[in-house]
Design a protein around this motif. Structure first.
Motif, short mmCIF file in Angstrom:
data_model
loop_
_atom_site.label_atom_id
_atom_site.label_comp_id
_atom_site.label_asym_id
_atom_site.label_seq_id
_atom_site.Cartn_x
_atom_site.Cartn_y
_atom_site.Cartn_z
N ARG A 48 -51.59 -106.95 -16.32
CA ARG A 48 -51.35 -107.67 -17.58
C ARG A 48 -49.90 -108.07 -17.77
NH1 ARG A 48 -55.63 -105.43 -17.02
NH2 ARG A 48 -57.50 -105.95 -18.14
N ASN A 49 -49.07 -107.71 -16.82
CA ASN A 49 -47.65 -108.03 -16.90
C ASN A 49 -47.17 -108.57 -15.55
OD1 ASN A 49 -46.73 -106.81 -19.65
ND2 ASN A 49 -48.07 -105.28 -18.73
N LEU A 79 -40.81 -95.56 -17.98
CA LEU A 79 -40.67 -96.82 -18.71
C LEU A 79 -41.38 -96.68 -20.07
CD1 LEU A 79 -40.00 -99.91 -18.85
CD2 LEU A 79 -42.30 -100.27 -17.90
N ASP A 80 -40.69 -97.05 -21.15
CA ASP A 80 -41.33 -97.02 -22.46
C ASP A 80 -42.29 -98.20 -22.53
OD1 ASP A 80 -41.99 -97.35 -25.22
OD2 ASP A 80 -40.26 -96.11 -25.73
N LEU A 81 -43.56 -97.90 -22.44
CA LEU A 81 -44.59 -98.94 -22.36
C LEU A 81 -44.77 -99.70 -23.67
CD1 LEU A 81 -47.20 -96.78 -20.43
CD2 LEU A 81 -45.68 -98.51 -19.46
N ILE A 82 -44.42 -99.05 -24.77
CA ILE A 82 -44.55 -99.69 -26.08
C ILE A 82 -43.35 -100.60 -26.34
CG2 ILE A 82 -44.85 -99.31 -28.55
CD1 ILE A 82 -47.19 -98.25 -26.79
N ASP A 83 -42.16 -100.04 -26.24
CA ASP A 83 -40.95 -100.84 -26.51
C ASP A 83 -40.78 -101.99 -25.53
OD1 ASP A 83 -40.33 -99.32 -28.70
OD2 ASP A 83 -38.78 -98.14 -27.70
N ILE A 88 -47.62 -102.57 -22.75
CA ILE A 88 -48.91 -102.47 -23.41
C ILE A 88 -48.69 -103.01 -24.82
CG2 ILE A 88 -50.74 -100.96 -24.28
CD1 ILE A 88 -50.02 -98.98 -22.11
N ASN A 89 -49.27 -104.16 -25.09
CA ASN A 89 -49.10 -104.74 -26.42
C ASN A 89 -50.36 -104.51 -27.25
OD1 ASN A 89 -51.02 -106.71 -25.77
ND2 ASN A 89 -49.45 -108.05 -24.93
N LEU A 123 -52.59 -106.48 -28.30
CA LEU A 123 -53.79 -107.19 -27.83
C LEU A 123 -54.49 -106.42 -26.71
CD1 LEU A 123 -52.48 -110.86 -27.81
CD2 LEU A 123 -53.98 -109.77 -29.49
N ALA A 124 -53.72 -105.79 -25.87
CA ALA A 124 -54.30 -105.06 -24.73
C ALA A 124 -54.61 -103.61 -25.07
CB ALA A 124 -53.33 -105.11 -23.55
N PHE A 125 -54.17 -103.15 -26.23
CA PHE A 125 -54.29 -101.72 -26.53
C PHE A 125 -55.74 -101.25 -26.58
CE2 PHE A 125 -53.88 -97.87 -29.13
CZ PHE A 125 -52.91 -97.23 -28.40
N VAL A 126 -56.61 -102.00 -27.23
CA VAL A 126 -58.02 -101.59 -27.32
C VAL A 126 -58.64 -101.55 -25.93
CG1 VAL A 126 -60.30 -102.23 -28.20
CG2 VAL A 126 -58.29 -102.42 -29.68
N GLU A 127 -58.36 -102.55 -25.13
CA GLU A 127 -58.87 -102.56 -23.77
C GLU A 127 -58.33 -101.38 -22.97
OE1 GLU A 127 -59.13 -105.61 -19.98
OE2 GLU A 127 -58.20 -106.29 -21.83
N PHE A 128 -57.08 -101.03 -23.24
CA PHE A 128 -56.45 -99.89 -22.56
C PHE A 128 -57.14 -98.59 -22.96
CE2 PHE A 128 -52.86 -96.87 -21.98
CZ PHE A 128 -52.75 -97.02 -20.61
N ILE A 129 -57.49 -98.46 -24.23
CA ILE A 129 -58.21 -97.27 -24.69
C ILE A 129 -59.56 -97.17 -23.97
CG2 ILE A 129 -59.34 -96.16 -26.68
CD1 ILE A 129 -56.30 -95.96 -26.73
N PHE A 130 -60.25 -98.28 -23.84
CA PHE A 130 -61.52 -98.27 -23.11
C PHE A 130 -61.33 -97.83 -21.66
CE2 PHE A 130 -63.14 -101.64 -26.23
CZ PHE A 130 -63.82 -100.70 -26.98
N LEU A 131 -60.25 -98.29 -21.04
CA LEU A 131 -59.95 -97.85 -19.66
C LEU A 131 -59.74 -96.34 -19.61
CD1 LEU A 131 -59.17 -98.41 -16.67
CD2 LEU A 131 -56.80 -98.61 -17.49
N LEU A 132 -58.97 -95.81 -20.56
CA LEU A 132 -58.72 -94.37 -20.58
C LEU A 132 -60.01 -93.59 -20.79
CD1 LEU A 132 -55.38 -94.23 -22.60
CD2 LEU A 132 -55.68 -93.90 -20.14
N GLU A 133 -60.88 -94.09 -21.66
CA GLU A 133 -62.17 -93.42 -21.87
C GLU A 133 -62.99 -93.42 -20.59
OE1 GLU A 133 -63.20 -93.93 -26.58
OE2 GLU A 133 -63.82 -95.55 -25.24
N GLU A 134 -62.99 -94.53 -19.89
CA GLU A 134 -63.72 -94.62 -18.63
C GLU A 134 -63.15 -93.66 -17.60
OE1 GLU A 134 -64.46 -98.65 -17.19
OE2 GLU A 134 -63.97 -97.93 -15.20
#
Length: 82
Positions: free
Chosen positions: A16-17, A27-31, A35-36, A38-49
């Motif tokens: 995504r980058n 690396l501070d992924l937020i600052d 991970i912005n 828009l991608a945060f919800v998708e990222f949460i789904f990845l972590l759940e998987e």
């Protein structure tokens, strides 16, 4: 840190980058906006998987997502953190 789930996390971020050629463990992924919002919800789904467990948004702390080291400690090394 070269575990398979963390490699999937790293690939998600790099995918995504396109301007990033690597993601350092601290690396501070937020600052850095790696991970912005828009991608945060998708990222949460990845972590759940990857963890095989649901993630309750009420239990989330933004600092758990700051770095790859923080992500690994929070989601993949729970026994070590306890």
């Amino acid at each position: 840190m070269t575990t398979e789930p963390m490699q999937a996390v790293r690939e998600f971020i790099l995918g995504r980058n396109p301007k990033l050629d690597q993601v350092s463990d601290d690396l501070d992924l937020i600052d850095s906006r790696a991970i912005n919002s828009l991608a945060f919800v998708e990222f949460i789904f990845l972590l759940e998987e990857l963890t095989g467990e649901p993630i309750d948004p009420e239990d989330l702390d933004l600092d758990d997502f700051r770095t790859l080291n923080a992500l690994e400690a929070r989601f993949f090394n729970k026994e070590a953190a306890q």
